[in-house]
Design a protein around this motif. Structure first.
Motif, PDB file in Angstrom:
ATOM      1  N   ASP A  47       0.851  -1.191   0.000  1.00  0.00           N
ATOM      2  CA  ASP A  47       0.000   0.000   0.000  1.00  0.00           C
ATOM      3  C   ASP A  47       0.891   1.245   0.000  1.00  0.00           C
ATOM      4  O   ASP A  47       1.485   1.589   1.025  1.00  0.00           O
ATOM      5  CB  ASP A  47      -0.895  -0.042   1.252  1.00  0.00           C
ATOM      6  CG  ASP A  47      -1.814   1.170   1.339  1.00  0.00           C
ATOM      7  OD1 ASP A  47      -1.570   2.178   0.633  1.00  0.00           O
ATOM      8  OD2 ASP A  47      -2.780   1.105   2.118  1.00  0.00           O
ATOM      9  N   SER A 150       5.586 -15.478  14.914  1.00  0.00           N
ATOM     10  CA  SER A 150       4.391 -15.336  15.752  1.00  0.00           C
ATOM     11  C   SER A 150       4.417 -16.436  16.802  1.00  0.00           C
ATOM     12  O   SER A 150       5.039 -17.493  16.592  1.00  0.00           O
ATOM     13  CB  SER A 150       3.134 -15.504  14.898  1.00  0.00           C
ATOM     14  OG  SER A 150       1.994 -15.649  15.728  1.00  0.00           O
ATOM     15  N   TYR A 197      -0.828 -12.022  20.716  1.00  0.00           N
ATOM     16  CA  TYR A 197      -1.877 -11.161  20.149  1.00  0.00           C
ATOM     17  C   TYR A 197      -1.537  -9.687  20.381  1.00  0.00           C
ATOM     18  O   TYR A 197      -1.339  -9.266  21.514  1.00  0.00           O
ATOM     19  CB  TYR A 197      -3.222 -11.467  20.798  1.00  0.00           C
ATOM     20  CG  TYR A 197      -3.788 -12.814  20.411  1.00  0.00           C
ATOM     21  CD1 TYR A 197      -4.037 -13.131  19.083  1.00  0.00           C
ATOM     22  CD2 TYR A 197      -4.094 -13.763  21.383  1.00  0.00           C
ATOM     23  CE1 TYR A 197      -4.580 -14.364  18.733  1.00  0.00           C
ATOM     24  CE2 TYR A 197      -4.630 -14.999  21.048  1.00  0.00           C
ATOM     25  CZ  TYR A 197      -4.867 -15.287  19.711  1.00  0.00           C
ATOM     26  OH  TYR A 197      -5.398 -16.508  19.363  1.00  0.00           O
TER      27      TYR A 197
HETATM   28  N1  LIG Z   1      -1.214  -8.488  15.252  1.00  0.00           N
HETATM   29  C1  LIG Z   1      -0.923  -9.632  15.864  1.00  0.00           C
HETATM   30  O1  LIG Z   1      -1.594 -10.078  16.804  1.00  0.00           O
HETATM   31  C2  LIG Z   1       0.302 -10.409  15.441  1.00  0.00           C
HETATM   32  C3  LIG Z   1       0.757 -11.442  16.272  1.00  0.00           C
HETATM   33  C4  LIG Z   1       1.882 -12.164  15.901  1.00  0.00           C
HETATM   34  C5  LIG Z   1       2.525 -11.883  14.723  1.00  0.00           C
HETATM   35  N2  LIG Z   1       2.071 -10.883  13.923  1.00  0.00           N
HETATM   36  C6  LIG Z   1       2.786 -10.631  12.686  1.00  0.00           C
HETATM   37  O2  LIG Z   1       3.270  -9.306  12.701  1.00  0.00           O
HETATM   38  C7  LIG Z   1       3.367  -8.820  11.358  1.00  0.00           C
HETATM   39  C8  LIG Z   1       2.643  -7.488  11.246  1.00  0.00           C
HETATM   40  O3  LIG Z   1       1.292  -7.687  11.602  1.00  0.00           O
HETATM   41  P1  LIG Z   1       0.261  -6.499  11.903  1.00  0.00           P
HETATM   42  O4  LIG Z   1      -0.608  -6.991  12.985  1.00  0.00           O
HETATM   43  O5  LIG Z   1       0.975  -5.220  12.048  1.00  0.00           O
HETATM   44  O6  LIG Z   1      -0.588  -6.553  10.533  1.00  0.00           O
HETATM   45  P2  LIG Z   1      -1.326  -5.428   9.698  1.00  0.00           P
HETATM   46  O7  LIG Z   1      -2.290  -6.159   8.838  1.00  0.00           O
HETATM   47  O8  LIG Z   1      -1.833  -4.340  10.577  1.00  0.00           O
HETATM   48  O9  LIG Z   1      -0.152  -4.801   8.793  1.00  0.00           O
HETATM   49  C9  LIG Z   1       0.499  -5.578   7.813  1.00  0.00           C
HETATM   50  C10 LIG Z   1       1.164  -4.665   6.801  1.00  0.00           C
HETATM   51  O10 LIG Z   1       1.787  -5.510   5.813  1.00  0.00           O
HETATM   52  C11 LIG Z   1       1.439  -5.021   4.510  1.00  0.00           C
HETATM   53  N3  LIG Z   1       1.451  -6.138   3.563  1.00  0.00           N
HETATM   54  C12 LIG Z   1       0.571  -7.160   3.478  1.00  0.00           C
HETATM   55  N4  LIG Z   1       0.861  -7.959   2.443  1.00  0.00           N
HETATM   56  C13 LIG Z   1       1.954  -7.429   1.852  1.00  0.00           C
HETATM   57  C14 LIG Z   1       2.725  -7.795   0.714  1.00  0.00           C
HETATM   58  N5  LIG Z   1       2.406  -8.867  -0.031  1.00  0.00           N
HETATM   59  N6  LIG Z   1       3.792  -7.047   0.377  1.00  0.00           N
HETATM   60  C15 LIG Z   1       4.107  -5.941   1.109  1.00  0.00           C
HETATM   61  N7  LIG Z   1       3.407  -5.533   2.181  1.00  0.00           N
HETATM   62  C16 LIG Z   1       2.347  -6.269   2.543  1.00  0.00           C
HETATM   63  C17 LIG Z   1       0.056  -4.425   4.674  1.00  0.00           C
HETATM   64  O11 LIG Z   1      -0.265  -3.509   3.633  1.00  0.00           O
HETATM   65  C18 LIG Z   1       0.173  -3.763   6.044  1.00  0.00           C
HETATM   66  O12 LIG Z   1       0.694  -2.454   5.955  1.00  0.00           O
HETATM   67  C19 LIG Z   1       2.782  -9.918  10.474  1.00  0.00           C
HETATM   68  O13 LIG Z   1       3.813 -10.730   9.966  1.00  0.00           O
HETATM   69  C20 LIG Z   1       1.944 -10.715  11.443  1.00  0.00           C
HETATM   70  O14 LIG Z   1       1.735 -12.047  11.018  1.00  0.00           O
HETATM   71  C21 LIG Z   1       0.976 -10.131  14.249  1.00  0.00           C
END
Ligand SMILES: NC(=O)c1ccc[n+]([C@@H]2O[C@H](COP(=O)([O-])OP(=O)(O)OC[C@H]3O[C@@H](n4cnc5c(N)ncnc54)[C@H](O)[C@@H]3O)[C@@H](O)[C@H]2O)c1
Length: 257
Positions: A47, A150, A197
């Motif tokens: 994005d 994660s 989470y």
């Molecule tokens: N939120 C949680 O509870 C949690 C827990 C454990 C791990 N994680 C991991 O942390 C990381 C970030 O998660 P978040 O919660 O901030 O998610 P989020 O959905 O808020 O943000 C993810 C970002 O990645 C970008 N993105 C998605 N697909 C993409 C692609 N193909 N190429 C480039 N950019 C891309 C999106 O546009 C977005 O800006 C992820 O890997 C997620 O699996 C999150």
């Protein structure tokens, strides 16, 4: 080896970071954290608008930033983003593989497209970036890679079913260990952070699950993205100079019970 003073132990002053998924959520906090600790940052996101917004906030902090639209699942887009970053900043010291997606679906109903989408972003995307940035780091004689895995790499979340996500994140942990061994000879350290989470768009869209999740978390609450900053800076700085292949779990105790 020259050791930094304790005051400078967590500094990344003058270094260049490349952060995927830097437009929002955990990735955005990581970009701002690295900038505050002294780094210039390439903000990569699928994005472009959110990436630009993060870059603006970094520049307002007095650091250099570059917003790049790239899809981590596409090796050519990743290569181009790496090239642009090296052209602008001259090197890449810190790679943060943060972009990720999650799909809740029962295994028996999961489509090929859903499985592939999760694996492509969460596992292949991480490899694409490691490979492209790894080549730069090998040439320059070192670097630090931090993969966002994660707690789902270690436990099976309940009540929602997310087999592809869990398998992809377990893959990220093993990818981290494999590259740590393979690239130690080049001065590249490869580590993972495994959040529990965390309050972002990803979890807020399933906030009806919060009351179910909270009793399963010993600390009784979700993580705020800012609470992951310490783990990031530890792994990105000389504070972790002898740490590689580690999966640093930050989960309020979730995986303990
Ligand atoms: N939120 C949680 O509870 C949690 C827990 C454990 C791990 N994680 C991991 O942390 C990381 C970030 O998660 P978040 O919660 O901030 O998610 P989020 O959905 O808020 O943000 C993810 C970002 O990645 C970008 N993105 C998605 N697909 C993409 C692609 N193909 N190429 C480039 N950019 C891309 C999106 O546009 C977005 O800006 C992820 O890997 C997620 O699996 C999150």
């Amino acid at each position: 080896m020259k050791h930094p003073s304790v005051k400078d132990l967590f500094s990344v002053e003058g270094q260049v970071a490349f952060v995927t998924g830097g437009g929002r959520g955990i990735g955005k906090v990581f970009c701002l954290t690295l900038a505050e600790a002294g780094a210039d940052v390439a903000v990569i996101d699928i994005d472009p608008e959110t990436a630009s917004q993060t870059a603006k906030e970094i520049e307002a902090m007095g650091r250099r930033a570059l917003a790049i639209k790239a899809d981590v699942t596409k090796p050519d887009e990743v290569e181009r983003a790496v090239q642009q970053t090296v052209e602008r900043f001259g090197r890449i010291d810190i790679l943060v593989n943060n972009a990720g997606i999650c799909i809740h679906e029962n295994a028996e109903n999961m489509t090929d497209e859903q499985w592939d989408a999760v694996m492509d972003v969460n596992l292949k995307g991480v490899f694409n970036c490691c490979r492209a940035v790894g080549r730069v780091m090998i040439k320059q004689g070192g670097g630090k890679i931090i993969n966002v895995a994660s707690m789902s790499a270690l436990i099976v979340n309940r009540p929602q079913n997310q087999v592809a996500y869990n398998a992809s994140k377990a893959g990220v942990v093993m990818l981290t260990k494999s590259l740590a061994v393979e690239w130690a000879q080049y001065g590249i350290r490869v580590n993972a952070i495994s959040p529990g989470y965390t309050l972002t768009e990803m979890t807020k869209k399933v906030s009806h699950l919060f009351p179910v999740w909270k009793p399963m978390i010993p600390m009784g609450r979700l993580c705020e993205p800012e609470e992951l900053r310490g783990a990031l800076l530890f792994l990105a700085s000389d504070a972790s100079s002898y740490v590689t292949g580690h999966n640093l779990v930050v989960d309020g105790g979730y995986t303990l019970i």
